[in-house]
Design a protein around this motif. Structure first.
Motif, short mmCIF file in Angstrom:
data_model
loop_
_atom_site.label_atom_id
_atom_site.label_comp_id
_atom_site.label_asym_id
_atom_site.label_seq_id
_atom_site.Cartn_x
_atom_site.Cartn_y
_atom_site.Cartn_z
N ARG A 171 -6.82 13.29 -8.02
CA ARG A 171 -7.01 13.83 -9.36
C ARG A 171 -6.41 15.22 -9.42
NH1 ARG A 171 -13.18 13.80 -9.82
NH2 ARG A 171 -12.99 12.03 -8.45
N THR A 172 -6.32 15.78 -10.62
CA THR A 172 -5.92 17.18 -10.74
C THR A 172 -7.13 18.04 -10.39
OG1 THR A 172 -6.42 17.05 -13.10
CG2 THR A 172 -4.12 16.79 -12.46
N LEU A 173 -6.88 19.26 -9.97
CA LEU A 173 -8.00 20.13 -9.53
C LEU A 173 -8.99 20.38 -10.66
CD1 LEU A 173 -6.67 22.92 -7.16
CD2 LEU A 173 -7.40 20.60 -6.66
N SER A 191 1.52 21.40 -11.83
CA SER A 191 0.19 20.80 -11.85
C SER A 191 -0.38 20.86 -10.44
CB SER A 191 0.32 19.34 -12.31
OG SER A 191 -0.92 18.70 -12.24
N ASP A 192 -1.63 21.31 -10.32
CA ASP A 192 -2.29 21.36 -9.01
C ASP A 192 -3.10 20.09 -8.84
OD1 ASP A 192 -1.41 23.89 -8.06
OD2 ASP A 192 -2.65 24.81 -9.63
N GLU A 193 -2.76 19.35 -7.80
CA GLU A 193 -3.32 18.00 -7.64
C GLU A 193 -4.01 17.85 -6.29
OE1 GLU A 193 0.27 15.90 -10.20
OE2 GLU A 193 0.30 15.85 -8.02
N LEU A 194 -5.08 17.08 -6.30
CA LEU A 194 -5.80 16.77 -5.07
C LEU A 194 -5.25 15.46 -4.50
CD1 LEU A 194 -8.28 17.63 -3.30
CD2 LEU A 194 -9.64 16.09 -4.73
N TRP A 195 -4.75 15.53 -3.29
CA TRP A 195 -4.24 14.33 -2.61
C TRP A 195 -4.99 14.17 -1.29
CZ3 TRP A 195 0.46 11.36 -3.70
CH2 TRP A 195 1.09 11.72 -4.90
N HIS A 196 -4.97 12.96 -0.78
CA HIS A 196 -5.68 12.63 0.45
C HIS A 196 -4.65 12.03 1.41
CE1 HIS A 196 -8.96 9.87 2.40
NE2 HIS A 196 -8.71 10.93 3.13
N HIS A 197 -4.49 12.62 2.59
CA HIS A 197 -3.53 12.06 3.55
C HIS A 197 -4.19 10.89 4.26
CE1 HIS A 197 -0.12 12.80 6.67
NE2 HIS A 197 -0.01 11.66 6.03
N ARG A 198 -4.30 9.81 3.51
CA ARG A 198 -5.16 8.70 3.89
C ARG A 198 -4.68 7.97 5.13
NH1 ARG A 198 -7.27 4.36 -0.43
NH2 ARG A 198 -8.58 3.18 1.00
N PHE A 199 -3.37 7.78 5.24
CA PHE A 199 -2.84 7.08 6.41
C PHE A 199 -2.15 8.09 7.34
CE2 PHE A 199 -2.91 4.01 2.89
CZ PHE A 199 -3.87 3.16 3.41
N VAL A 207 -1.67 19.68 -3.72
CA VAL A 207 -0.22 19.59 -3.88
C VAL A 207 0.13 20.21 -5.24
CG1 VAL A 207 1.76 18.03 -4.07
CG2 VAL A 207 -0.10 17.51 -2.47
N ARG A 208 0.95 21.24 -5.21
CA ARG A 208 1.41 21.83 -6.48
C ARG A 208 2.73 21.17 -6.84
NH1 ARG A 208 0.48 25.70 -10.01
NH2 ARG A 208 2.17 26.99 -10.81
#
Ligand SMILES: [Zn+2]
Lengths: 83, 921
Positions: free
Chosen positions: A21-23, A50-58, A66-67
């Motif tokens: 999601r976005t922050l 846009s400032d976004e929340l990402w998950h380094h899932r793998f 991530v901006r």
């Protein structure tokens, strides 16, 4: 496919990551209901950075901010999430 | 003898192939188009709509006309450009879209299609009275088309590969070679990609610094780079990501590997993709024998084929004069050079000493017989001339190949001197060089009015004429995107590579605006058609997804169950015996659970170990129920909400130790729950001292249920069975197991969790002790009777805890994910869809709509339906408008598409042992 430069793992393909999601859509538990619903449903949707929340899932499984530019897909920075 | 033929001398034609069953021979290195021309074949195909005779027009991937079907059986590849296939021994090629034969086609002879397929035909027919479509459908399905898709499976493998490079160079013409050499000299790892079988681009047809090919090859090798031929850069995406499709075997050719799809991440990209020559627009410009000027000299220089003995050249630029030289050198006669420009250029002035060159000269029509082109009619100044000729070489200028630049987000700039778009600003580290960047001959576009727009083709593959563009404009289609959809222009396998600029020019002319003002359609990947096999790669033939195998898979295999896919898992649906139906087997298994004991593999349930001083605090954020008061060695049912207050999943939480919990949740929601826990742990409550470990696959799970379950367990463990919702550690068949006394079936039940590798003896011991294996179909019967909800059924992303009658479980003070959303007024509305039970003397169809009577408004739907396991009649769970207040209502559950219905009565959603006496034991 984006290339995301994880601060722990280095540049990796987007397919290793999950967008969350976005922050501004992070809802703290204590947020008043009306504000929480605004955060969930009426987000800024910027045309630009846009400032976004990402998950380094793998990968390392870290939660990252991530901006990213929503028009050019350029990524300015990738840092660990800190509340 | 006129028409195309091999130029005397040169290599022997040693390769045998067939075209429409006729045996022919080709030289090594021939494309199919070159080989057909060498064998005197001018007529190669019939056009898409009008079945007009068509021949080879180009010498590259842009070919719109000479499409053929290559190969047989599973290796059949329809709609292949004959210019993009290199002939191999045994190649089988067939023409398409003709009946009864290529030479005598009924559709063309009768002129059937022409009046039907004018621009906008489909629109007008679809929007007209339905009977018009009915009248035309049969005809269209026969008349319009390309090659049919093969029905047999492709026997050859495909593969995917990833690669990285410092510099990706696309195109190996003179500028591509120079760029590759320079990058290699600078120490870059270079990847050079060429769609042709040979490096060199225009060096192969026009000569030049041919030695540069070997120089670049050596430099790339020295810098550790790589060269891929027969490889097309088909798409350019974000951050230097490029997809390449490599032809390892030719179309239809048997091989150890058919194609390889590369996914390349390049630090820097050089596009040396060249330019595509444009045809001219005049009557009969689509006839076999009308070819692009550069293609004519490519066939001469590279393949030793003279496309015609008597050649007329029509041009608006200097480049085509090189074709005149090539034709003359190969022994052909240059009958006339029609130059549409008003003045002689320097090049034309020199040529005029050798050839009949005319200014202010344009072709207006062609004449042909079955054997090919016979004459070209031309207007020179104001006079009409007719030239006997068997080949017309045309050049309308050059269109830089900007596809990849544009796909990568680059802007395009208009260049009036070449009447084409060139690459402008880019977002990525991409540079375009050579003719792709606009280094092509300037042109002078002709302004002469077309005498016969209805037979002057713009898009050859889709049979779109100048008149069609005019008609579209007249009918109000002003934007080029609308024009494209209305006329199908640019929608063929060639994606309008030779036609888009002519169409834009015609549209702009009709509108009286400049071409940039008329717009431009989007360049989308892939650049040339991709076969589905290349996209599937190794994932074809049932390997599209990995299959997750249960730890107890061998045990199930021995019982030959009916399997049920569930995500990537496969679970036994029922253990059918002696030809039993699924339904009968499931009912037998469910009855065994109600009357004796059954076991079911529940290994796929999501399982998380949550531990640390703040473990309970994290669980009270994720779970909507209280957790903190749970005693050590006890568990409880729980439910998790999304942030919008809707139920996400349900499960159980167990306190294994002072600060150590086990959380289980549904199989289907396992990945989502893991991400949700991670989000809660790292984002919402990152201050908590807690660790979450997903152990879904570490432990196998076996649920033992039924009135005999406790006795069986005590016999196997030698210890008293734990009370309902209690926890115990025990040994079964010498294997340590964690026992959780939870019941989903409504009977006294225990879940046994051994380590996955050690699970088989536990399963075997339970069967030996008298438990009957049951599958998830029986579990469905059992859970419906107990009113237990399930993700995807009652938990459909739109139901709140209140809708599902779970509101009394919620933590009173809030503080959990989703709590604040539950106060929204709409969630308290009385007409929400709410969980109810339904009973009926008959089976209740799952998925049926609930209505007061036939034709009345829909008030809800049946989420799960079955029969009573013991006893008579049907029971079901449903979501019903305002359902919690409607006990006793009678409704019709109807599924008209399946012809099923039942009269039902609304009840509480628990049909069996509502007091819970049985599972408490
Ligand atoms: Zn990482």
């Amino acid at each position: 496919m984006l290339s995301i430069d994880c601060p722990h793992c280095g540049p990796r393909a987007q397919s290793e990551f999950a967008y969350d999601r976005t922050l501004d859509a992070i809802v703290p538990l204590a947020m008043p209901p009306a504000e929480a619903m605004r955060a969930l449903y009426t987000r800024a949707n910027p045309r630009g950075w846009s400032d976004e929340l990402w998950h380094h899932r793998f990968g390392c499984r870290a939660w990252l901010v991530v901006r990213r530019h929503t028009v050019t897909h350029a990524i300015e920075s990738v840092i660990g999430y800190a509340p | 003898m006129s028409g195309p033929a091999r130029i005397p001398g040169g290599a022997r034609a040693t390769i045998a192939f067939t075209f429409d069953g006729v045996a022919m021979r080709a030289r090594p290195g021939d494309t199919l188009a070159a080989a057909l021309l060498a064998n005197g074949v001018g007529l190669v195909a019939r056009s898409f709509k009008y079945h007009r005779p068509r021949g080879v027009m180009t010498a590259g991937v842009e070919e719109p006309n000479a499409l053929v079907t290559i190969g047989t059986g599973g290796r059949t590849e329809p709609n292949t450009r004959s210019t993009d296939v290199f002939v191999y021994d045994g190649l089988v090629a067939r023409s398409q879209n003709r009946w009864p034969s290529l030479k005598v086609d009924a559709g063309a002879v009768l002129g059937l299609a022409a009046p039907v397929f004018a621009a906008g035909f489909y629109y007008k027919t679809f929007f007209g009275p339905p009977k018009r479509w009915m009248r035309y459908e049969h005809f269209i399905r026969r008349a319009a088309g390309l090659g049919p898709a093969p029905v047999a499976a492709d026997p050859d493998p495909y593969e995917h590969r990833a690669a990285f490079c410092d510099a990706l160079v696309v195109g190996s013409g003179p500028t591509g070679l120079a760029a590759a050499k320079a990058a290699a000299a600078a120490g870059d790892r270079v990847l050079l990609v060429e769609q042709d079988a040979d490096l060199g681009g225009t060096l192969l047809s026009d000569g030049g610094d041919v030695a540069s090919i070997e120089v670049a090859r050596a430099a790339i090798a020295a810098a550790g780079g790589r060269i891929l031929t027969r490889t097309t850069a088909s798409g350019l995406w974000d951050h230097g990501f490029v997809t390449l499709s490599e032809r390892v075997a030719e179309p239809g050719q048997p091989g150890a590997l058919a194609q390889r799809l590369w996914q390349v991440r390049a630090k820097r990209i050089v596009l040396a993709t060249g330019a595509i020559e444009r045809p001219l627009t005049f009557a009969g410009n689509d006839r076999p024998g009308v070819m692009l000027a550069r293609a004519v000299r490519t066939y001469i220089a590279r393949f030793g084929v003279l496309p015609g003995k008597r050649v007329v050249i029509a041009t608006n630029n200097d480049d085509a004069y090189r074709t005149a030289d090539a034709v003359a050198a190969a022994g052909g006669e240059v009958v006339a050079i029609l130059d549409s420009r008003a003045e002689l250029s320097a090049v034309a002035t020199v040529a005029k000493t050798r050839f009949p060159v005319f200014t202010n000269a344009v072709p207006v029509s062609t004449q042909a017989r079955a054997t090919g082109l016979t004459a070209v009619e031309a207007d020179i100044w104001t006079e009409r001339f007719t030239y006997a000729a068997d080949c017309l070489a045309v050049s309308g200028g050059f269109t830089p190949v900007v596809h990849l630049h544009s796909q990568g987000g680059g802007k395009l700039d208009w260049r009036a001197d070449i009447q084409a778009y060139v690459p402008g600003a880019t977002l990525q580290d991409i540079v375009t060089v050579g003719s792709a960047a606009g280094e092509v001959e300037a042109i002078s576009p002709d302004t002469v009015a077309l005498a016969h727009p209805k037979s002057s083709f713009i898009d050859f593959q889709n049979d779109v004429t100048a008149a069609d563009v005019d008609l579209a404009y007249a009918e109000g289609y002003r934007s080029v995107e609308h024009l494209k959809r209305y006329t199908t222009l640019g929608m063929g396998t060639d994606q309008g590579k030779t036609s888009n600029m002519a169409a834009l020019g015609r549209l702009a002319g009709a509108a009286g605006v400049s071409i940039p003002a008329a717009g431009l359609t989007t360049f989308r990947p892939p650049y040339t058609p991709l076969t589905l096999g290349a996209l599937a790669g190794p994932d074809g033939g049932g390997h599209a997804a990995p299959s997750r195998r249960l730890a107890l898979g061998d045990c199930h295999d021995a019982l030959a169950p009916i399997w049920q896919p569930l995500g990537l898992w496969h679970r036994p649906r029922a253990y059918s015996q002696g030809g039993e139906s699924l339904h009968a087997a499931a009912l037998r298994e469910a009855r065994a659970v109600r009357t004796a004991a059954g076991i079911i593999d529940v290994s796929t349930l999501a399982k998380f170990i949550v531990s640390g001083p703040d473990a309970a605090a994290l669980l009270e954020i994720v779970c909507a129920t209280r957790v903190a008061k749970l005693a050590v060695g006890r568990g409880r049912y729980t439910v998790m909400l999304r942030e919008d207050g809707m139920v996400m999943d349900d499960g159980t939480v167990w306190r294994l130790g002072e600060t150590r919990y086990l959380l289980t949740s549904s199989t289907g929601g396992a990945d989502r729950m893991e991400a949700h826990l991670g989000y809660a742990r790292h984002v919402v409550a990152s201050n908590l001292r807690v660790s979450v470990v997903a152990v879904q696959e570490a432990f196998a799970g076996i649920a033992l249920a039924g009135p005999d379950a406790a006795a069986i367990l005590e016999r196997l463990t030698g210890a008293a069975a734990p009370a309902h919702m209690g926890v115990a550690d025990a040994m079964v068949a010498g294997v340590p197991v964690l026992i959780l006394a939870a019941s989903y079936s409504g009977e006294r039940a225990f879940e046994l969790y051994p380590v996955g590798d050690a699970a088989v003896p536990v399963w075997d011991a339970l069967i030996a002790a008298g438990a009957m294996p049951y599958g998830i179909e029986a579990l469905e019967f059992l859970r419906i009777e107990k009113g237990h909800i399930v993700g995807g059924g009652e938990v459909d992303g739109r139901t709140t805890p209140h809708d599902l009658r779970l509101e009394r479980m919620l933590q009173k003070g809030g503080g959990f994910v989703g709590a604040s959303a539950l106060d929204r007024p709409a969630l308290a509305a009385s007409d929400r869809l709410q969980l109810v039970g339904l009973t009926s003397p008959q089976p209740i169809p799952e998925g049926a709509m609930l209505v007061a009577a036939g034709g009345a408004p829909v008030e809800g739907h049946v989420t799960a339906g079955g029969l009573r396991v013991l006893g008579e009649g049907g029971v079901a769970l449903a979501l019903l408008r305002g359902g919690r207040a409607r006990n006793g209502d009678t409704l019709l559950a109807t599924s008209p598409t399946r012809g099923l219905e039942a009269r039902v009565t609304v009840t509480d959603p628990v049909f069996y042992d509502p007091e819970g006496a049985r599972y408490r034991g």
